[in-house]
Enzyme design. Structure first.
Site, PDB file in Angstrom:
ATOM      1  N   ASP A 131       7.827 -11.074   2.440  1.00 30.06           N
ATOM      2  CA  ASP A 131       7.195  -9.694   2.578  1.00 30.06           C
ATOM      3  C   ASP A 131       6.561  -8.991   1.184  1.00 30.06           C
ATOM      4  O   ASP A 131       7.201  -8.869   0.352  1.00 30.06           O
ATOM      5  CB  ASP A 131       8.361  -8.955   3.004  1.00 30.06           C
ATOM      6  CG  ASP A 131       7.867  -7.608   3.929  1.00 30.06           C
ATOM      7  OD1 ASP A 131       6.496  -7.746   4.315  1.00 30.06           O
ATOM      8  OD2 ASP A 131       8.408  -6.748   3.999  1.00 30.06           O
ATOM      9  N   TYR A 133       4.138  -5.975  -0.279  1.00 30.40           N
ATOM     10  CA  TYR A 133       4.359  -4.373  -0.645  1.00 30.40           C
ATOM     11  C   TYR A 133       3.025  -3.796  -0.912  1.00 30.40           C
ATOM     12  O   TYR A 133       2.680  -3.215  -1.980  1.00 30.40           O
ATOM     13  CB  TYR A 133       5.439  -4.205  -1.727  1.00 30.40           C
ATOM     14  CG  TYR A 133       5.999  -2.685  -1.896  1.00 30.40           C
ATOM     15  CD1 TYR A 133       6.434  -1.940  -0.877  1.00 30.40           C
ATOM     16  CD2 TYR A 133       5.896  -2.183  -3.065  1.00 30.40           C
ATOM     17  CE1 TYR A 133       6.996  -0.841  -0.997  1.00 30.40           C
ATOM     18  CE2 TYR A 133       6.366  -0.799  -3.525  1.00 30.40           C
ATOM     19  CZ  TYR A 133       6.984  -0.334  -2.260  1.00 30.40           C
ATOM     20  OH  TYR A 133       7.759   1.125  -2.292  1.00 30.40           O
ATOM     21  N   HIS A 138       1.410   3.383   1.092  1.00 34.11           N
ATOM     22  CA  HIS A 138       3.252   3.513   1.417  1.00 34.11           C
ATOM     23  C   HIS A 138       3.682   3.269   0.079  1.00 34.11           C
ATOM     24  O   HIS A 138       4.924   4.053  -0.159  1.00 34.11           O
ATOM     25  CB  HIS A 138       3.287   2.032   2.179  1.00 34.11           C
ATOM     26  CG  HIS A 138       4.722   1.695   2.280  1.00 34.11           C
ATOM     27  ND1 HIS A 138       5.432   2.423   2.989  1.00 34.11           N
ATOM     28  CD2 HIS A 138       5.406   0.713   1.735  1.00 34.11           C
ATOM     29  CE1 HIS A 138       6.936   1.893   3.152  1.00 34.11           C
ATOM     30  NE2 HIS A 138       6.775   0.771   2.193  1.00 34.11           N
ATOM     31  N   ARG A 147      11.574   8.105  -6.473  1.00 36.40           N
ATOM     32  CA  ARG A 147      11.441   7.886  -7.819  1.00 36.40           C
ATOM     33  C   ARG A 147      10.707   9.161  -8.494  1.00 36.40           C
ATOM     34  O   ARG A 147      11.504  10.288  -8.680  1.00 36.40           O
ATOM     35  CB  ARG A 147      10.743   6.661  -8.527  1.00 36.40           C
ATOM     36  CG  ARG A 147      11.415   5.561  -8.334  1.00 36.40           C
ATOM     37  CD  ARG A 147      10.897   4.218  -9.033  1.00 36.40           C
ATOM     38  NE  ARG A 147       9.626   3.966  -8.209  1.00 36.40           N
ATOM     39  CZ  ARG A 147       9.463   3.419  -7.248  1.00 36.40           C
ATOM     40  NH1 ARG A 147      10.547   2.824  -6.565  1.00 36.40           N
ATOM     41  NH2 ARG A 147       8.381   3.082  -6.747  1.00 36.40           N
ATOM     42  N   GLU A 206       3.634  -3.636  10.193  1.00 34.67           N
ATOM     43  CA  GLU A 206       3.054  -4.707   9.264  1.00 34.67           C
ATOM     44  C   GLU A 206       2.137  -5.774  10.136  1.00 34.67           C
ATOM     45  O   GLU A 206       2.344  -5.892  11.266  1.00 34.67           O
ATOM     46  CB  GLU A 206       4.249  -5.340   8.514  1.00 34.67           C
ATOM     47  CG  GLU A 206       5.034  -4.415   7.705  1.00 34.67           C
ATOM     48  CD  GLU A 206       5.892  -5.135   6.587  1.00 34.67           C
ATOM     49  OE1 GLU A 206       5.536  -6.428   6.346  1.00 34.67           O
ATOM     50  OE2 GLU A 206       6.782  -4.605   6.246  1.00 34.67           O
ATOM     51  N   ASP A 238       8.973  -5.102  10.427  1.00 34.31           N
ATOM     52  CA  ASP A 238      10.037  -5.325   9.564  1.00 34.31           C
ATOM     53  C   ASP A 238      11.227  -4.231   9.839  1.00 34.31           C
ATOM     54  O   ASP A 238      11.213  -3.334   8.862  1.00 34.31           O
ATOM     55  CB  ASP A 238       9.340  -5.462   8.061  1.00 34.31           C
ATOM     56  CG  ASP A 238      10.220  -5.570   6.857  1.00 34.31           C
ATOM     57  OD1 ASP A 238      11.593  -6.283   7.497  1.00 34.31           O
ATOM     58  OD2 ASP A 238      10.237  -5.429   5.701  1.00 34.31           O
ATOM     59  N   GLN A 245      19.705  -0.194   2.440  1.00 34.97           N
ATOM     60  CA  GLN A 245      18.540  -0.459   1.487  1.00 34.97           C
ATOM     61  C   GLN A 245      18.749   0.262   0.151  1.00 34.97           C
ATOM     62  O   GLN A 245      18.619  -0.209  -0.953  1.00 34.97           O
ATOM     63  CB  GLN A 245      17.251  -0.216   1.982  1.00 34.97           C
ATOM     64  CG  GLN A 245      16.046  -0.835   1.030  1.00 34.97           C
ATOM     65  CD  GLN A 245      14.818  -0.326   1.847  1.00 34.97           C
ATOM     66  OE1 GLN A 245      14.532   0.067   2.998  1.00 34.97           O
ATOM     67  NE2 GLN A 245      13.590  -0.505   0.927  1.00 34.97           N
ATOM     68  N   TYR A 249      19.615  -2.043  -3.062  1.00 28.72           N
ATOM     69  CA  TYR A 249      18.196  -2.574  -3.573  1.00 28.72           C
ATOM     70  C   TYR A 249      18.055  -2.622  -5.403  1.00 28.72           C
ATOM     71  O   TYR A 249      17.519  -3.651  -5.690  1.00 28.72           O
ATOM     72  CB  TYR A 249      17.092  -1.913  -2.972  1.00 28.72           C
ATOM     73  CG  TYR A 249      16.287  -0.949  -3.720  1.00 28.72           C
ATOM     74  CD1 TYR A 249      15.367  -1.017  -4.612  1.00 28.72           C
ATOM     75  CD2 TYR A 249      17.090   0.711  -3.717  1.00 28.72           C
ATOM     76  CE1 TYR A 249      14.769   0.192  -5.301  1.00 28.72           C
ATOM     77  CE2 TYR A 249      16.448   1.630  -4.442  1.00 28.72           C
ATOM     78  CZ  TYR A 249      15.393   1.334  -5.275  1.00 28.72           C
ATOM     79  OH  TYR A 249      14.723   2.407  -5.754  1.00 28.72           O
ATOM     80  N   THR A 354       4.520  -2.455   4.561  1.00 32.19           N
ATOM     81  CA  THR A 354       4.116  -1.413   5.519  1.00 32.19           C
ATOM     82  C   THR A 354       2.580  -1.060   5.438  1.00 32.19           C
ATOM     83  O   THR A 354       2.213  -0.822   4.402  1.00 32.19           O
ATOM     84  CB  THR A 354       5.195  -0.318   5.182  1.00 32.19           C
ATOM     85  OG1 THR A 354       6.483  -0.906   5.185  1.00 32.19           O
ATOM     86  CG2 THR A 354       4.831   0.934   6.177  1.00 32.19           C
TER      87      THR A 354
END
Ligand code: CA
Length: 421
Positions: A131, A133, A138, A147, A206, A238, A245, A249, A354
């Site tokens: 997968d 990114y 996104h 963040r 996706e 997904d 998560q 992660y 995504t």
């Protein structure tokens, strides 16, 4: 290969606005109640075309295909024939199903089934699943939420299509229910993790591409070669548990928040069918390293939407996005994936990540649509959604349309079941 854009006629009825005109001819695997053996098919309008039977009626003899190539549980062996063969097959199929083939029509009762009379199965034996990114909108949205709103993208993001290795065993075909996962979560403000059903279950809109031809370990696939290795595309959901998560992660990335299920549409739409819908992708700034540079139009204009259907029957389209928004294209993804010598195999799936567009109506996950639950979606039955509820069915659809030609993917749907007791 030049593909026609005017809709082509067939002796099979094709309703106005169908996802499956003669120029689509996607591939799937099906069975029927009266004949439960899985075999390969395509679809025209609302009619399933049994390729195994057409083969046995000798219609494909001129191509000298391996015996029984369509009488299989998966499409892997067919895809592995390579583009030269599968393109020739597509051309032959267009001729056989074209309007002037009365001889083929007279035998239709052997190989044609109404769509509602068949069960469509997972069409690919998925080897490995990766997968990416690759949507900048996104990645920016998630970076802002989790963040730094000022520096949402991590320093590597504009230099490589980042990705992670997912899990193939839990990829399921459209229509398969998905059980809400349980796991560890760290509630906000707590100092001990808790265990239980995920409360922040989400989808991710996706698209996935399927590998039709692998590469030898140690030998990279260039961006120029990549399309020879990509058989076609599917819609891909997904499913993601945001609370699991978020706690798990760091530092190794997604794990149990992702690997409980991913859903795919039953049809693989070939790159040949999508040829008229090529578009330029976003400008990449700063310029990328030489192995990620490419020529030509490598993005595709494919309209996408996500609908939530509640147990009550109330439904709402919560996102309208487009595959053309991808910052990193499939050729770059495949070149990056193999640049270290990693070998891809027939049946591997690479998902896009995504696909979010620039405005909130085009965001590809509930995380972004409701901005972490701060802007709930109002459903027509009066309920609201921050994330998915038990009993909700998520339906994703996709199609490309231009000059009267529509090439569709059908849909991928999945209903959320309550967590295991
Ligand atoms: Ca994803």
């Amino acid at each position: 290969m030049k593909e026609q854009t005017a809709p082509q006629k067939s002796w099979i009825e094709i309703p106005e606005g169908s996802d499956f005109p003669m120029q689509n001819l996607p591939y799937g695997i099906f069975r029927t109640v009266s004949n439960p053996a899985a075999r390969a098919c395509t679809i025209v309008g609302e009619s399933i075309v049994d390729l195994a039977v057409l083969d046995e009626l000798s219609y494909f003899d001129e191509l000298d295909l391996p015996a029984g190539i369509f009488r299989k549980r998966y499409l892997n062996d067919f895809m592995a024939l390579g583009k030269e063969k599968t393109r020739a097959f597509r051309q032959l199929l267009m001729r056989l199903l074209g309007e002037d083939r009365k001889d083929v029509r007279s035998q239709a009762w052997h190989f044609l089934h109404p769509i509602e009379k068949v069960e469509l199965l997972l069409p690919v034996k998925v080897g490995d699943y990766t997968d990416f990114y690759s949507s900048i909108e996104h990645a920016t949205n998630v970076g802002k939420m989790f963040r730094d709103p000022e520096n949402a993208l991590l320093p590597n993001w504009r230099h490589m299509p980042v990705g992670y290795h997912g899990r193939a065993s839990s990829i399921v075909v459209s229509g398969t229910p998905v059980r809400r996962p349980r796991g560890q979560m760290m509630p906000a403000g707590a100092n001990q993790p808790v265990f239980g059903p995920s409360r922040l279950l989400d989808f991710e809109l996706e698209m996935g591409f399927v590998i039709g031809q692998g590469n030898e370990m140690g030998v990279a696939i260039s961006t120029a070669e990549a399309e020879q290795h990509i058989f076609g595309l599917m819609l891909f959901n997904d499913w993601s548990a945001r609370d699991i998560q978020k706690w798990e992660y760091v530092p190794l990335g997604p794990f149990l928040g992702k690997n409980f299920a991913s859903s795919v549409s039953p049809w693989i739409v070939t790159l040949e069918a999508l040829e008229p819908f090529r578009v330029e992708g976003p400008v990449q700034e700063p310029s990328v390293l030489p192995y990620l540079q490419f020529e030509g139009k490598r993005n595709y204009d494919i309209q996408l939407e996500v609908e939530i259907v509640a147990e009550s029957g109330a439904s709402k389209v919560v996102s309208r996005s487009n595959f053309k928004y991808m910052y990193w294209n499939m050729c770059q993804q495949l070149a990056h994936h193999t640049i270290n010598g990693c070998n891809m195999r027939v049946g591997d799936i690479c998902a896009s990540g995504t696909i979010s567009g620039p405005d909130p109506g085009s965001y590809g996950s509930m995380l972004e649509i409701t901005w972490r639950g701060t802007k709930p979606v109002q459903m027509p039955d009066g309920s609201e959604r921050k994330f998915l509820q038990d009993g909700d069915t998520v339906v994703m659809r996709g199609f490309a349309e231009k000059d009267g030609l529509r090439i569709g993917f059908g849909e991928v749907s999945g209903k959320v079941l309550p967590a295991e007791e």
